[in-house]
Design a protein around this motif. Structure first.
Motif, PDB file in Angstrom:
ATOM      1  N   ASP A 116       0.846  -1.195   0.000  1.00  0.00           N
ATOM      2  CA  ASP A 116       0.000   0.000   0.000  1.00  0.00           C
ATOM      3  C   ASP A 116       0.884   1.248   0.000  1.00  0.00           C
ATOM      4  N   ALA A 117       0.736   2.090  -1.009  1.00  0.00           N
ATOM      5  CA  ALA A 117       1.610   3.255  -1.169  1.00  0.00           C
ATOM      6  C   ALA A 117       1.514   4.214   0.007  1.00  0.00           C
ATOM      7  N   LYS A 118       0.307   4.412   0.520  1.00  0.00           N
ATOM      8  CA  LYS A 118       0.118   5.331   1.639  1.00  0.00           C
ATOM      9  C   LYS A 118       0.836   4.826   2.882  1.00  0.00           C
ATOM     10  N   GLN A 119       0.722   3.527   3.146  1.00  0.00           N
ATOM     11  CA  GLN A 119       1.388   2.950   4.316  1.00  0.00           C
ATOM     12  C   GLN A 119       2.908   2.985   4.132  1.00  0.00           C
ATOM     13  N   ARG A 120       3.353   2.763   2.898  1.00  0.00           N
ATOM     14  CA  ARG A 120       4.793   2.799   2.623  1.00  0.00           C
ATOM     15  C   ARG A 120       5.364   4.193   2.904  1.00  0.00           C
ATOM     16  N   GLU A 121       4.649   5.226   2.473  1.00  0.00           N
ATOM     17  CA  GLU A 121       5.112   6.590   2.720  1.00  0.00           C
ATOM     18  C   GLU A 121       5.039   6.932   4.201  1.00  0.00           C
ATOM     19  N   HIS A 122       4.029   6.392   4.873  1.00  0.00           N
ATOM     20  CA  HIS A 122       3.927   6.601   6.324  1.00  0.00           C
ATOM     21  C   HIS A 122       5.146   5.999   7.012  1.00  0.00           C
ATOM     22  N   TYR A 123       5.508   4.803   6.605  1.00  0.00           N
ATOM     23  CA  TYR A 123       6.694   4.147   7.160  1.00  0.00           C
ATOM     24  C   TYR A 123       7.941   5.001   6.929  1.00  0.00           C
ATOM     25  N   LYS A 124       8.109   5.507   5.734  1.00  0.00           N
ATOM     26  CA  LYS A 124       9.292   6.303   5.399  1.00  0.00           C
ATOM     27  C   LYS A 124       9.365   7.589   6.201  1.00  0.00           C
ATOM     28  N   SER A 125       8.214   8.075   6.653  1.00  0.00           N
ATOM     29  CA  SER A 125       8.191   9.335   7.416  1.00  0.00           C
ATOM     30  C   SER A 125       8.613   9.153   8.872  1.00  0.00           C
ATOM     31  N   LEU A 126       8.662   7.906   9.338  1.00  0.00           N
ATOM     32  CA  LEU A 126       9.008   7.639  10.729  1.00  0.00           C
ATOM     33  C   LEU A 126      10.514   7.753  10.936  1.00  0.00           C
ATOM     34  N   LYS A 127      10.918   8.298  12.062  1.00  0.00           N
ATOM     35  CA  LYS A 127      12.335   8.287  12.438  1.00  0.00           C
ATOM     36  C   LYS A 127      12.568   7.002  13.215  1.00  0.00           C
ATOM     37  N   LEU A 128      13.371   6.120  12.660  1.00  0.00           N
ATOM     38  CA  LEU A 128      13.485   4.779  13.218  1.00  0.00           C
ATOM     39  C   LEU A 128      14.771   4.521  13.991  1.00  0.00           C
ATOM     40  N   HIS A 129      15.674   5.480  14.008  1.00  0.00           N
ATOM     41  CA  HIS A 129      16.896   5.260  14.794  1.00  0.00           C
ATOM     42  C   HIS A 129      17.600   6.583  15.075  1.00  0.00           C
ATOM     43  N   GLY A 130      18.491   6.533  16.073  1.00  0.00           N
ATOM     44  CA  GLY A 130      19.291   7.703  16.416  1.00  0.00           C
ATOM     45  C   GLY A 130      20.768   7.364  16.455  1.00  0.00           C
TER      46      GLY A 130
END
Length: 215
Positions: free
Chosen positions: A89-103
């Motif tokens: 799902d393109a919307k979910q994929r973009e949502h995932y990409k918007s998350l900061k997943l590490h520091g």
């Protein structure tokens, strides 16, 4: 004379539950260094965790090298980009990409946590039919450290978007060591009242009753 066990009153019990509510998976870090005494305190607390057969299989590797840290951060970015493609799902994929997943780049302390699959301590007790109990023991140590860090106002983020073999090779881990976690440790930029994944609309915590069954 045997020392009697401590008694924990209702006020302590309430504070403990509050601590559990306020544990966070932190991804946004202040770059202030953590005092070495505090890091040693966290590692001592982690060593108090229960382990199968008292095997204490946790192995903490502190990553100080800027070059190793940058290679690790680049690897996490690559793995995250690949993981994004799992979402059709393109919307979910973009949502995932918007998350900061590490520091990994900004956290002042990076630790790789391994499980020694062949520990001398413990003499093999409790792992004949469930060898994965060694891994679970390491997870207990990480969680113990996580709570001890939160008490001191220190945040921790668990990075799991990695290839364990790559990280093991990068850090020259012993052949019997299995990667369990990359931990980013530092002071949070802000105290978040709501966990970030919930705040960003990814996933809220669900009712504990929905995860409890009886037979």
């Amino acid at each position: 004379m045997t020392q009697p066990p401590p008694s924990f009153d209702e006020a302590f019990a309430a504070q403990l539950e509050q601590l559990l509510h306020w544990r966070r998976d932190v991804r946004h870090f202040d770059t202030r260094a953590i005092p070495e005494d505090d890091i040693e305190h966290l590692l001592r607390c982690a060593s108090l965790a229960p382990s199968v057969g008292n095997s204490q299989p946790w192995r903490f590797v502190r990553v100080h090298s800027p070059a190793l840290r940058e290679r690790l951060a680049g690897h996490v970015d690559e793995q995250s980009a690949r993981a994004a493609e799992r979402y059709s799902d393109a919307k979910q994929r973009e949502h995932y990409k918007s998350l900061k997943l590490h520091g990994v780049r900004e956290a002042p302390e990076i630790m790789a946590v391994f499980c020694d699959g062949e520990p001398v301590a413990g003499k093999g007790l409790g792992i004949a039919t469930m060898p994965e109990m060694l891994d679970y023991s390491v997870v207990m140590a990480i969680h113990t450290m996580w709570l001890a860090a939160r008490v001191r106002g220190i945040g921790m983020g668990w990075v799991s978007i990695v290839d364990p073999k790559f990280v093991g090779g990068l850090l020259d881990a012993a052949p019997s060591w299995r990667l369990i976690a990359i931990l980013c440790i530092g002071y949070p930029c802000e105290a978040a009242a709501t966990p970030e994944l919930e705040e960003r609309g990814w996933q809220a915590r669900e009712a504990w009753l929905e995860r409890t069954f009886e037979k």
